[in-house]
Design a protein around this motif. Sequence first.
Motif, PDB file in Angstrom:
ATOM      1  N   UNK A   1       0.843  -1.206   0.000  1.00 52.84           N
ATOM      2  CA  UNK A   1       0.000   0.000   0.000  1.00 52.84           C
ATOM      3  C   UNK A   1       0.872   1.247   0.000  1.00 52.84           C
ATOM      4  N   UNK A   2       0.207   2.406   0.016  1.00 49.82           N
ATOM      5  CA  UNK A   2       0.947   3.670  -0.019  1.00 49.82           C
ATOM      6  C   UNK A   2       1.776   3.892   1.238  1.00 49.82           C
ATOM      7  N   UNK A   3       1.446   3.208   2.320  1.00 54.85           N
ATOM      8  CA  UNK A   3       2.223   3.362   3.553  1.00 54.85           C
ATOM      9  C   UNK A   3       3.446   2.445   3.582  1.00 54.85           C
ATOM     10  N   UNK A   4       3.601   1.599   2.572  1.00 49.91           N
ATOM     11  CA  UNK A   4       4.766   0.720   2.487  1.00 49.91           C
ATOM     12  C   UNK A   4       6.002   1.504   2.070  1.00 49.91           C
ATOM     13  N   UNK A   5       7.138   1.027   2.511  1.00 49.47           N
ATOM     14  CA  UNK A   5       8.402   1.670   2.157  1.00 49.47           C
ATOM     15  C   UNK A   5       8.759   1.280   0.726  1.00 49.47           C
ATOM     16  N   UNK A   6       9.291   2.233  -0.020  1.00 50.27           N
ATOM     17  CA  UNK A   6       9.706   1.976  -1.398  1.00 50.27           C
ATOM     18  C   UNK A   6      10.992   1.134  -1.392  1.00 50.27           C
ATOM     19  N   UNK A   7      11.269   0.484  -2.506  1.00 49.44           N
ATOM     20  CA  UNK A   7      12.448  -0.369  -2.627  1.00 49.44           C
ATOM     21  C   UNK A   7      13.719   0.452  -2.444  1.00 49.44           C
ATOM     22  N   UNK A   8      14.638  -0.072  -1.612  1.00 49.97           N
ATOM     23  CA  UNK A   8      15.931   0.569  -1.339  1.00 49.97           C
ATOM     24  C   UNK A   8      15.784   2.032  -0.923  1.00 49.97           C
ATOM     25  N   UNK A   9      14.828   2.316  -0.052  1.00 45.05           N
ATOM     26  CA  UNK A   9      14.565   3.687   0.364  1.00 45.05           C
ATOM     27  C   UNK A   9      13.985   3.688   1.770  1.00 45.05           C
ATOM     28  N   UNK A  10      14.058   4.820   2.422  1.00 45.43           N
ATOM     29  CA  UNK A  10      13.378   4.969   3.710  1.00 45.43           C
ATOM     30  C   UNK A  10      12.080   5.742   3.525  1.00 45.43           C
ATOM     31  N   UNK A  11      11.797   6.097   2.287  1.00 48.22           N
ATOM     32  CA  UNK A  11      10.621   6.890   1.941  1.00 48.22           C
ATOM     33  C   UNK A  11       9.449   5.963   1.592  1.00 48.22           C
TER      34      UNK A  11
END
Length: 175
Positions: free
Chosen positions: A116-126
């Motif tokens: 979902x949108x609250x999941x962390x993006x790949x190789x990121x803290x965002x």
Amino acid sequence: MLNKLQRHQTLRIKGFTLIELVIGMMVIAIGIVMLTSMLYPQADRAAATLQRVKSAELAHSVMNEIWGKRYDQQTNANGGVPACNSPTGVACSATMGNDGESRDAFNDVDDYHGLSESSIMLDSSQTYADAYPGFTLSVTVNYLDTTTQAEKLITVDVTTPSNEVITYQAVRSNY
């Protein structure tokens, strides 16, 4: 006498009458109303188009990431062994969803089920919500046919800030 008549005619030619001024203002007012009624809706459409483009960008990035992963947890990442549920292969995973890996360690298609949108993006803290404010994201992964388990349907639903839900789908085969 002739001189007075000439002066009177030249004065008439140089000015506008009250009726001409009123008609001119009405024509200009109608023109402005028509122009604004055509331009303002275009601005709204431009914003909706921009949101759809950002929606496609978000879905495309998630779909590309998923597409690069192997079909199932039981499938060898490097090939060399039969695909799961093939006559000589092992059984495919029974449940969809994360197998306990961290976000950066997702290794098969069904790990993305529930992203979902609250999941962390790949190789990121965002998170996706940080990168795409106002957008919501929902990823589901299901078997097209639960008996053969030969294909998985990947569905990415993106909701724009104007609450328009746009659905993107792809089918991943067990090969």
